[in-house]
Design an enzyme around this catalytic site. Structure first.
Site, PDB file in Angstrom:
ATOM      1  N   LYS A  92       0.850  -1.188   0.000  1.00  0.00           N
ATOM      2  CA  LYS A  92       0.000   0.000   0.000  1.00  0.00           C
ATOM      3  C   LYS A  92       0.886   1.238   0.000  1.00  0.00           C
ATOM      4  O   LYS A  92       1.786   1.364   0.852  1.00  0.00           O
ATOM      5  CB  LYS A  92      -0.840  -0.034   1.285  1.00  0.00           C
ATOM      6  CG  LYS A  92      -2.226   0.526   1.152  1.00  0.00           C
ATOM      7  CD  LYS A  92      -2.982   0.184   2.439  1.00  0.00           C
ATOM      8  CE  LYS A  92      -4.298   0.870   2.499  1.00  0.00           C
ATOM      9  NZ  LYS A  92      -4.872   0.762   3.847  1.00  0.00           N
TER      10      LYS A  92
HETATM   11  C1  E4P Z   1      -8.194   1.241   4.290  1.00  0.00           C
HETATM   12  O1  E4P Z   1      -7.490   0.893   3.394  1.00  0.00           O
HETATM   13  C2  E4P Z   1      -8.142   2.586   4.897  1.00  0.00           C
HETATM   14  O2  E4P Z   1      -6.889   2.821   5.448  1.00  0.00           O
HETATM   15  C3  E4P Z   1      -9.243   2.747   5.901  1.00  0.00           C
HETATM   16  O3  E4P Z   1     -10.455   2.270   5.322  1.00  0.00           O
HETATM   17  C4  E4P Z   1      -9.403   4.159   6.419  1.00  0.00           C
HETATM   18  O4  E4P Z   1     -10.556   4.239   7.199  1.00  0.00           O
HETATM   19  P1  E4P Z   1     -10.828   5.446   8.217  1.00  0.00           P
HETATM   20  O5  E4P Z   1     -11.000   6.705   7.414  1.00  0.00           O
HETATM   21  O6  E4P Z   1     -12.078   5.062   8.925  1.00  0.00           O
HETATM   22  O7  E4P Z   1      -9.629   5.531   9.109  1.00  0.00           O
END
Ligand code: E4P
Length: 217
Positions: free
Chosen positions: A83
């Site tokens: 990522k």
């Molecule tokens: C997933 O890949 C993201 O990092 C995550 O869904 C972020 O979610 P949040 O905005 O609730 O922290």
């Protein structure tokens, strides 16, 4: 629509995985911090448990360092998706790692133009953050819709991974729009099973069943 589980909590992942409700997992530095686990250890454990992609996020900011971190994370298991943030350095990293055959999830996406760049950089997944757009009075679902149109216009293979899902309604709308994947916290996925009429109907059936005095087993 594929379901990714947005957590680094192994027990919660295992429960959904056993039910066939886990097509992959996403983590980020905040989720690793919340789990209290070592990133390499917990990512290895999760990747061994689920057969689908497991996203592990780099934390360097310069492309050269991100690439090195990404290569190390990718070695954990074959189903690791590295990522990277949607910055210019993140896009460079995406381009290099994708060319090496590594799955790349480009994260922190907040606009259709950013998603277009990620697709051109060879991203396997683009992660638009719905909830965080809603938090600043923008409509995160509109961005998912725009990306769907752009990717379909040009036949990009990059999968739309709807992220920052905060409600069951987000999940339904993403499915209606045609997001390829949604990543949601375990509690949101479980809440999708709830309906007040299901509870009410079950209660009535149980009361009537008790009156029959019968048993199935
Ligand atoms: C997933 O890949 C993201 O990092 C995550 O869904 C972020 O979610 P949040 O905005 O609730 O922290």
């Amino acid at each position: 629509m594929k379901f990714f589980v947005d957590t680094a909590e192994v027990d919660a992942i295992a429960e959904l995985n056993d039910l066939g409700m886990c097509d992959g997992v996403t983590t980020n530095p905040s989720l690793i911090m919340k789990s209290g686990r070592d990133i390499l250890e917990v990512t290895k454990e999760i990747a061994a448990m689920v057969s689908g992609p497991v996203s592990a996020e780099v934390v360097a900011l310069k492309a050269e360092d991100m690439i090195a971190e990404g290569r190390k994370l990718a070695k954990i298991a074959d189903n690791i998706a590295v990522k990277v943030p949607l910055t210019w350095d993140g896009l460079k990293t995406c381009n290099v790692l994708s060319a090496e055959g590594t799955m790349v999830n480009v994260t922190l996406c907040f606009s259709a133009n950013q998603a277009l760049l990620a697709a051109k950089a060879g991203a396997t997944f683009i992660s638009p953050f719905i909830g965080r757009l809603d938090d600043i009075n923008l409509d995160g679902l509109d961005v998912i819709d725009e990306i769907r149109t752009i990717y379909d216009n040009y036949g990009f293979d990059t999968q739309i991974l709807a992220a920052s899902i905060r409600s069951v309604n987000h999940a339904k709308e993403c499915a209606m729009i045609g997001a390829d994947v949604m990543t949601a916290p375990p509690e949101i996925i479980k809440k999708m099973a709830n309906h007040v009429l299901t509870d009410k109907g079950l209660d009535a059936f149980m009361k009537d069943w008790a009156k029959t005095g019968q048993k199935i087993l």
